[in-house]
Scaffold this motif. Structure first.
Motif, PDB file in Angstrom:
ATOM      1  N   ARG A 144       0.839  -1.207   0.000  1.00 23.87           N
ATOM      2  CA  ARG A 144       0.000   0.000   0.000  1.00 23.87           C
ATOM      3  C   ARG A 144       0.865   1.245   0.000  1.00 23.87           C
ATOM      4  O   ARG A 144       0.576   2.221  -0.720  1.00 23.87           O
ATOM      5  CB  ARG A 144      -0.945  -0.011   1.208  1.00 23.87           C
ATOM      6  CG  ARG A 144      -2.089  -1.010   1.097  1.00 23.87           C
ATOM      7  CD  ARG A 144      -3.182  -0.699   2.114  1.00 23.87           C
ATOM      8  NE  ARG A 144      -2.711  -0.852   3.482  1.00 23.87           N
ATOM      9  CZ  ARG A 144      -2.811  -1.969   4.187  1.00 23.87           C
ATOM     10  NH1 ARG A 144      -3.339  -3.053   3.635  1.00 23.87           N
ATOM     11  NH2 ARG A 144      -2.379  -2.033   5.433  1.00 23.87           N
ATOM     12  N   ALA A 145       1.923   1.228   0.803  1.00 24.52           N
ATOM     13  CA  ALA A 145       2.820   2.387   0.849  1.00 24.52           C
ATOM     14  C   ALA A 145       3.538   2.581  -0.491  1.00 24.52           C
ATOM     15  O   ALA A 145       3.686   3.710  -0.969  1.00 24.52           O
ATOM     16  CB  ALA A 145       3.833   2.218   1.980  1.00 24.52           C
ATOM     17  N   ASP A 193       3.379   7.441   4.823  1.00 18.11           N
ATOM     18  CA  ASP A 193       2.753   6.612   3.794  1.00 18.11           C
ATOM     19  C   ASP A 193       2.263   5.287   4.368  1.00 18.11           C
ATOM     20  O   ASP A 193       1.192   4.793   3.991  1.00 18.11           O
ATOM     21  CB  ASP A 193       3.745   6.344   2.657  1.00 18.11           C
ATOM     22  CG  ASP A 193       4.038   7.590   1.834  1.00 18.11           C
ATOM     23  OD1 ASP A 193       3.241   8.544   1.895  1.00 18.11           O
ATOM     24  OD2 ASP A 193       5.070   7.606   1.134  1.00 18.11           O
ATOM     25  N   LEU A 194       3.043   4.693   5.257  1.00 16.23           N
ATOM     26  CA  LEU A 194       2.617   3.444   5.891  1.00 16.23           C
ATOM     27  C   LEU A 194       1.341   3.636   6.699  1.00 16.23           C
ATOM     28  O   LEU A 194       0.504   2.721   6.786  1.00 16.23           O
ATOM     29  CB  LEU A 194       3.727   2.901   6.789  1.00 16.23           C
ATOM     30  CG  LEU A 194       4.867   2.155   6.092  1.00 16.23           C
ATOM     31  CD1 LEU A 194       6.024   1.919   7.057  1.00 16.23           C
ATOM     32  CD2 LEU A 194       4.370   0.810   5.534  1.00 16.23           C
ATOM     33  N   ALA A 195       1.205   4.814   7.285  1.00 11.49           N
ATOM     34  CA  ALA A 195       0.004   5.105   8.075  1.00 11.49           C
ATOM     35  C   ALA A 195      -1.143   5.623   7.211  1.00 11.49           C
ATOM     36  O   ALA A 195      -2.253   5.828   7.720  1.00 11.49           O
ATOM     37  CB  ALA A 195       0.341   6.127   9.158  1.00 11.49           C
ATOM     38  N   GLY A 196      -0.880   5.861   5.934  1.00 13.35           N
ATOM     39  CA  GLY A 196      -1.915   6.351   5.031  1.00 13.35           C
ATOM     40  C   GLY A 196      -2.188   7.833   5.187  1.00 13.35           C
ATOM     41  O   GLY A 196      -3.246   8.314   4.758  1.00 13.35           O
ATOM     42  N   ARG A 197      -1.233   8.583   5.769  1.00  9.78           N
ATOM     43  CA  ARG A 197      -1.428  10.015   5.976  1.00  9.78           C
ATOM     44  C   ARG A 197      -0.892  10.812   4.785  1.00  9.78           C
ATOM     45  O   ARG A 197       0.198  10.524   4.276  1.00  9.78           O
ATOM     46  CB  ARG A 197      -0.733  10.482   7.246  1.00  9.78           C
ATOM     47  CG  ARG A 197      -1.438  10.070   8.519  1.00  9.78           C
ATOM     48  CD  ARG A 197      -0.829  10.780   9.726  1.00  9.78           C
ATOM     49  NE  ARG A 197       0.497  10.266  10.024  1.00  9.78           N
ATOM     50  CZ  ARG A 197       0.735   9.236  10.830  1.00  9.78           C
ATOM     51  NH1 ARG A 197      -0.281   8.588  11.398  1.00  9.78           N
ATOM     52  NH2 ARG A 197       1.968   8.828  11.058  1.00  9.78           N
ATOM     53  N   GLN A 231       4.267  15.304  13.308  1.00  9.00           N
ATOM     54  CA  GLN A 231       5.408  15.440  14.214  1.00  9.00           C
ATOM     55  C   GLN A 231       5.869  14.077  14.711  1.00  9.00           C
ATOM     56  O   GLN A 231       7.068  13.840  14.885  1.00  9.00           O
ATOM     57  CB  GLN A 231       5.042  16.339  15.397  1.00  9.00           C
ATOM     58  CG  GLN A 231       6.233  16.652  16.307  1.00  9.00           C
ATOM     59  CD  GLN A 231       5.868  17.618  17.419  1.00  9.00           C
ATOM     60  OE1 GLN A 231       4.735  18.068  17.538  1.00  9.00           O
ATOM     61  NE2 GLN A 231       6.841  17.949  18.255  1.00  9.00           N
ATOM     62  N   ASP A 232       4.930  13.165  14.932  1.00  9.75           N
ATOM     63  CA  ASP A 232       5.287  11.818  15.374  1.00  9.75           C
ATOM     64  C   ASP A 232       6.114  11.095  14.309  1.00  9.75           C
ATOM     65  O   ASP A 232       7.038  10.337  14.632  1.00  9.75           O
ATOM     66  CB  ASP A 232       4.025  11.006  15.688  1.00  9.75           C
ATOM     67  CG  ASP A 232       3.320  11.500  16.944  1.00  9.75           C
ATOM     68  OD1 ASP A 232       3.972  12.190  17.758  1.00  9.75           O
ATOM     69  OD2 ASP A 232       2.118  11.199  17.098  1.00  9.75           O
ATOM     70  N   ASP A 233       5.773  11.330  13.043  1.00  5.18           N
ATOM     71  CA  ASP A 233       6.540  10.707  11.950  1.00  5.18           C
ATOM     72  C   ASP A 233       7.979  11.200  11.957  1.00  5.18           C
ATOM     73  O   ASP A 233       8.918  10.403  11.811  1.00  5.18           O
ATOM     74  CB  ASP A 233       5.895  11.030  10.595  1.00  5.18           C
ATOM     75  CG  ASP A 233       4.469  10.522  10.493  1.00  5.18           C
ATOM     76  OD1 ASP A 233       4.148   9.525  11.162  1.00  5.18           O
ATOM     77  OD2 ASP A 233       3.677  11.133   9.746  1.00  5.18           O
TER      78      ASP A 233
END
Length: 510
Positions: A416-417, A481-485, A490-492
């Motif tokens: 997906r990423a 991208d892994l989280a779909g955002r 900031q966490d990334d």
């Protein structure tokens, strides 16, 4: 009589046209091959003589000159055998020339007239197609590889007799075009679920594969570094047709393409031994062949126990890691090969392997540790995006029967990423976040003010290089991208920073 037959020869992973010009006349029987031919090409006259005789044709008494044009480029290999032989047979009138001009002839001849498999058929056909040629005659054993060249009308024949029969009008069926099966089963030596514990290392590996980032695994012997690296084959995304063509061309030229496959459908995983020379890693030799960095193109180059490699050999990786290509220069020519790979490296924290271990005491001196770690230079370490410490696990974790995520589950997230990245970079000419240029980073890696302040603080406190900071942004983009955002949070950025802020001194004194 004078005739010209069309063929192609290899220059790296590209083909260039060779006109085989044959002139025969009455006189003292001689046969000369000119046009800067190497020994393998000059020896083709002996293979031709025997093949013609054993195929039922007459090798007459003529004064013959065969010129391989252009005459100022060295011709190597045996792929010109068939073209030279057909040129001779047409020049002496044993084969009508009428149909010969439609074909490009490729193949090595055996003494009994059989056609032997040659290396590099795919790049030769692709180059000839780009020049406007449509019809080809190749050895039967190259049929599977030739079938993947779209638009080519390829006749895969077994011997010289079949070639002549085709030229005089007998009907042979061209090779059936092959479709690229993107649903090919994944080759997975080790499932990531078999690795007990090591959640941080698994997470780092997933991020690295999702964005094709370089990763370094550091830990004591037996903690699972090599096993983690072998899990990568199970979570790597499937190759696109374009990527598969790039890889197949390199493997075909190198002679490692399996005859029955015809196409490399799985991403390469290359693991050279630490005694590998600089030339085996980067490419070279008398024929300037591809090295391990090129054979790992669009796949993985795994360096197990990285400090055990020769320092000069490791330093040679800096340019291909940065540029995605490697230039193999020799006295007569320079050949450029693709070398866009994901680097996975592993190492112990010290020569004995137990510095910082909670289970065994380290026996190395400070100087031993410094000498060991210094084998990996700062510039090379700076090109590694993710650093993960692989610690020992507790017995309960080792013997735990709790179900863990399988490679198939992780691979779905990676796919997906990667699909997000393929759509994002569809007009950029790249495939992954790791390949982003500075312009692409500005365009796709925008961060908010809080993230900017965090990155600035780390940049100043850790004295990061601009390269290290840009790699943090690339990894941040992959995590998002892994989280779909759509936007980087900031966490990334914080997670990407923890994977990058490592210094060789920390390995020694931590």
């Amino acid at each position: 009589m004078f005739t010209t037959i069309k063929s192609y020869a290899l220059d790296g992973i590209e083909g260039y046209p060779v006109s085989v010009e044959v002139f025969t006349q009455n006189g003292l029987p001689t046969l000369d091959i000119v046009g800067l031919a190497t020994s393998a090409v000059k020896e083709s006259k002996e293979r031709m003589r025997s093949a013609i005789t054993n195929s039922g044709f007459d090798f007459g008494a003529h004064k013959t000159v065969i010129n391989l044009a252009p005459a100022d480029i060295k011709k190597e290999g045996s792929a010109l055998d068939l073209a030279i032989t057909i040129g001779y047979l047409t020049a002496v009138g044993q084969v009508p020339y009428g149909q010969c001009g439609q074909y490009v002839f490729l193949g090595e001849l055996s003494l009994d007239g059989g056609l032997r498999r040659i290396n590099g058929v795919m790049p030769l056909l692709i180059s000839a197609m780009q020049a406007g040629h449509k019809k080809f005659i190749v050895p039967f054993d190259n049929a599977a590889e030739a079938a993947y060249v779209k638009g080519a009308e390829v006749y895969a024949l077994k011997n010289l007799t079949e070639v002549v029969n085709l030229l005089i009008g007998l009907v042979y069926q061209p090779v059936e075009p092959a479709g690229f099966d993107v649903e090919e089963d994944v080759i997975c030596d080790v499932d990531i679920a078999d690795v007990k514990g090591q959640l941080l290392a698994k997470r780092g590996l997933e991020i690295a594969v999702a964005g094709s980032h370089n990763i370094l695994l550091c830990g004591s012997p037996g903690t699972g570094k090599t096993m983690l690296a072998k899990c990568v084959t199970g979570i790597m995304p499937k190759m696109t047709f374009e990527e598969a063509i790039e890889v197949t061309k390199i493997h075909s030229v190198s002679g490692i393409l399996r005859e029955e496959d015809g196409m490399v459908k799985h991403r390469p995983f290359r693991s050279p031994h630490h005694t590998a020379s600089i030339y085996s890693l980067t490419g070279g030799g008398a024929k300037a062949m591809p090295g391990e960095v090129s054979l790992a193109h669009n796949g993985v180059l795994f360096l197990d126990e990285m400090p055990e490699y020769n320092r000069k050999t490791l330093e040679a990786l800096r340019q291909p890691i940065e540029d995605g290509t490697i230039s193999v220069a020799r006295v007569a020519r320079a050949i450029q090969y693709p070398a866009r790979f994901m680097l996975i490296a592993s190492m112990n924290p010290c020569p004995c392997g137990y510095y910082g271990s909670e289970t065994r005491q380290c026996t190395c001196t400070l100087r031993d540790r410094m000498n060991y770690v210094s084998k990996i230079s700062g510039p090379l370490l700076d090109r590694i995006d993710i650093y993960v410490t692989v610690d020992n696990i507790e017995y309960d974790d080792f013997r735990s029967r709790r179900p863990a995520e399988t490679s198939a589950v992780v691979r779905e997230r990676v796919e997906r990423a990667r699909e997000i990245q393929r759509k994002r970079f569809s007009d950029e000419g790249i495939y992954t976040n790791a390949q982003m240029s500075n312009a692409a980073i500005k365009k796709y890696c925008a961060i908010d003010m809080e993230s900017e302040r965090l990155l600035e603080a780390v940049f100043r406190s850790e004295r990061l290089s601009p390269r290290a900071a840009t790699r943090i942004l690339k990894v941040s983009r992959t995590i998002a991208d892994l989280a779909g955002r759509k936007n980087i949070s900031q966490d990334d950025v914080a997670e990407a920073i923890q994977y990058k802020t490592v210094d060789k001194k920390e390995m020694i004194f931590a």
